[in-house]
Design a protein around this motif. Structure first.
Motif, PDB file in Angstrom:
ATOM      1  N   LEU A  10      -5.256   3.179   7.635  1.00 35.55           N
ATOM      2  CA  LEU A  10      -4.807   2.128   6.725  1.00 35.55           C
ATOM      3  C   LEU A  10      -5.822   1.845   5.622  1.00 35.55           C
ATOM      4  CD1 LEU A  10      -3.496  -0.284   9.478  1.00 35.55           C
ATOM      5  CD2 LEU A  10      -2.041   0.663   7.684  1.00 35.55           C
ATOM      6  N   THR A  11      -7.084   2.031   5.921  1.00 35.29           N
ATOM      7  CA  THR A  11      -8.121   1.622   4.979  1.00 35.29           C
ATOM      8  C   THR A  11      -8.823   2.781   4.284  1.00 35.29           C
ATOM      9  OG1 THR A  11      -9.765   1.520   6.759  1.00 35.29           O
ATOM     10  CG2 THR A  11      -8.560  -0.505   6.242  1.00 35.29           C
ATOM     11  N   ALA A  30       0.908  -7.044   1.993  1.00 33.41           N
ATOM     12  CA  ALA A  30      -0.160  -7.502   2.886  1.00 33.41           C
ATOM     13  C   ALA A  30      -1.385  -7.880   2.073  1.00 33.41           C
ATOM     14  CB  ALA A  30      -0.506  -6.403   3.889  1.00 33.41           C
ATOM     15  N   ASP A  84      -2.274   0.914  -4.213  1.00 30.46           N
ATOM     16  CA  ASP A  84      -1.657  -0.400  -4.023  1.00 30.46           C
ATOM     17  C   ASP A  84      -0.880  -0.821  -5.269  1.00 30.46           C
ATOM     18  OD1 ASP A  84      -2.971  -0.316  -1.644  1.00 30.46           O
ATOM     19  OD2 ASP A  84      -4.336  -1.978  -2.063  1.00 30.46           O
ATOM     20  N   ARG A 101      -3.444   6.554   1.814  1.00 28.61           N
ATOM     21  CA  ARG A 101      -3.576   5.584   2.893  1.00 28.61           C
ATOM     22  C   ARG A 101      -2.203   5.143   3.396  1.00 28.61           C
ATOM     23  NH1 ARG A 101      -7.639   1.208   0.336  1.00 28.61           N
ATOM     24  NH2 ARG A 101      -6.155   1.453  -1.375  1.00 28.61           N
ATOM     25  N   THR A 104      -6.479  -5.794   9.257  1.00 28.21           N
ATOM     26  CA  THR A 104      -6.031  -5.343   7.928  1.00 28.21           C
ATOM     27  C   THR A 104      -4.894  -6.159   7.316  1.00 28.21           C
ATOM     28  OG1 THR A 104      -4.372  -3.826   8.859  1.00 28.21           O
ATOM     29  CG2 THR A 104      -6.628  -2.956   8.529  1.00 28.21           C
ATOM     30  N   ASP A 105      -4.146  -6.889   8.133  1.00 29.53           N
ATOM     31  CA  ASP A 105      -2.924  -7.598   7.737  1.00 29.53           C
ATOM     32  C   ASP A 105      -1.726  -6.668   7.574  1.00 29.53           C
ATOM     33  OD1 ASP A 105      -1.592 -10.053   7.206  1.00 29.53           O
ATOM     34  OD2 ASP A 105      -1.602  -9.626   5.060  1.00 29.53           O
ATOM     35  N   ALA A 106      -1.834  -5.415   7.999  1.00 26.80           N
ATOM     36  CA  ALA A 106      -0.735  -4.453   7.841  1.00 26.80           C
ATOM     37  C   ALA A 106       0.495  -4.879   8.622  1.00 26.80           C
ATOM     38  CB  ALA A 106      -1.181  -3.075   8.313  1.00 26.80           C
ATOM     39  N   TRP A 127      -4.608  -6.982   3.010  1.00 28.44           N
ATOM     40  CA  TRP A 127      -5.478  -5.804   3.050  1.00 28.44           C
ATOM     41  C   TRP A 127      -6.968  -6.120   3.020  1.00 28.44           C
ATOM     42  CZ3 TRP A 127      -2.730  -2.272   5.002  1.00 28.44           C
ATOM     43  CH2 TRP A 127      -1.388  -2.120   4.625  1.00 28.44           C
ATOM     44  N   GLY A 132       0.500   2.384   4.840  1.00 29.59           N
ATOM     45  CA  GLY A 132       0.785   0.995   4.520  1.00 29.59           C
ATOM     46  C   GLY A 132       1.600   0.293   5.586  1.00 29.59           C
ATOM     47  N   ARG A 179       0.848  -1.198   0.000  1.00 29.74           N
ATOM     48  CA  ARG A 179       0.000   0.000   0.000  1.00 29.74           C
ATOM     49  C   ARG A 179       0.883   1.247   0.000  1.00 29.74           C
ATOM     50  NH1 ARG A 179      -5.585  -0.653   2.564  1.00 29.74           N
ATOM     51  NH2 ARG A 179      -5.697  -1.612   0.503  1.00 29.74           N
TER      52      ARG A 179
END
Length: 318
Positions: free
Chosen positions: A119-120, A313, A13, A137, A168-170, A315, A139, A8
């Motif tokens: 993040l989102t 990630a 992305d 955003r 989020t998997d960040a 995301w 990342g 991100r």
């Protein structure tokens, strides 16, 4: 969770393979209560430094400046586009000494919500946690430990970061104070809060060149970010190649990252008044040494392959 991983950036992305040669830990803009009068807040100077990095072959920079520290979230897209360099920006929260008591009070108890939102949906103005989201955003989630341990503030911020990661998997980037407490961080984030070690990036390890701790953190599966050479932390610069060589010999070349960690205007290379070594030196000075001492394959892993994995990630909703 989506099948494809993505990195991100502030412009959107990208596929991990598009990241290219990466400075895995640096700052284009920074304001800290601990560094009065030394702010990184000059937009043309940031662009000049980033262009100098690009001229040296750089294609991406992870800016670790978190919320509340003058990261200029609304201008990062412009800087990235102008310089032609991918930027991975950070949400997150630093130590109270850097953020200040007032900002800490304003975000107390709602950090996870702020991190996920940035993040989102998009990052907010650094001085207004209740403001509107911008278009860029984050990342990366930036957090910070304390010296040789984790105080209550660090534990609270890391708990919020873990919650945001699970949503989020960040990736989570960790400032290790003086390079210490790496194993305490992994015990909290990974063992207690169930963040996969491969989603954790431990930074400033060169400031505490303890080979045993480095090896144990790599064996756990975390990424290890060494930042330098550094004007501020020059005392351990000479041990950097030895630390990298030891980890490579132990089979951990795939866990290594390098960054410049430029934190003051004086440390820049391209702007007037800068005395360096600056962001470009990572590629003009350090990369040739890594290639000579450790080989081109390791250098490519450190500057290209490893960052592409560390910052990628899913995301999706978890």
């Amino acid at each position: 969770m989506p099948d494809a991983l993505a990195i991100r950036t502030v412009l959107g992305d990208i596929a991990p393979g598009e990241l290219g040669v990466c400075d895995a830990h640096d700052h284009l803009f920074l304001r800290s209560a601990r560094l009065p009068g030394q702010e990184l807040d000059d937009l043309p100077a940031a662009v000049a430094e980033l262009r100098a990095f690009a001229d040296a072959g750089g294609r991406a920079v992870a800016q670790w400046t978190p919320f509340g520290m003058g990261r200029r979230a609304g201008r990062l897209g412009e800087v990235s586009r102008t310089a032609g360099v991918h930027l991975v920006a950070a949400t997150g929260f630093h130590q109270v000494a850097h953020e200040g008591e007032l900002m800490t009070e304003r975000v107390a108890g709602r950090l996870a919500e702020l991190f996920v939102d940035e993040l989102t949906r998009g990052m907010r103005n650094d001085d207004d946690p209740d403001g509107a989201n911008g278009t860029a955003r984050a990342g990366l989630i930036k957090v910070a430990g304390a010296f040789h341990g984790l105080d209550a503030h660090a534990r609270a911020v890391m708990t919020a970061a873990a919650e945001a990661h699970h949503a989020t998997d960040a990736p989570i980037g960790v400032h290790l104070e003086g390079g210490t407490a790496a194993l305490d961080v992994l015990a909290l984030l990974c063992e207690k809060l169930h963040v996969p070690p491969a989603r954790v990036i431990l930074s400033h390890l060169n400031r505490s060149p303890d080979a045993r701790v480095h090896r144990q953190a790599a064996e756990a599966g975390a990424f290890l970010a060494f930042d330098g050479p550094s004007r501020t932390h020059h005392a351990t610069d000479w041990r950097l190649l030895d630390a990298l060589a030891a980890l490579c010999e132990a089979g951990h070349a795939d866990r290594l990252l390098l960054g410049g960690d430029t934190t003051t205007a004086r440390a820049r290379a391209a702007a007037a008044g800068g005395e360096g070594p600056g962001m470009p030196f990572l590629l003009t000075g350090l990369r040739p040494r890594v290639e000579r001492e450790l080989g081109e394959r390791v250098a490519h892993a450190v500057f290209v392959d490893n960052p592409a994995r560390a910052f990628a990630a899913g995301w999706g909703s978890r």
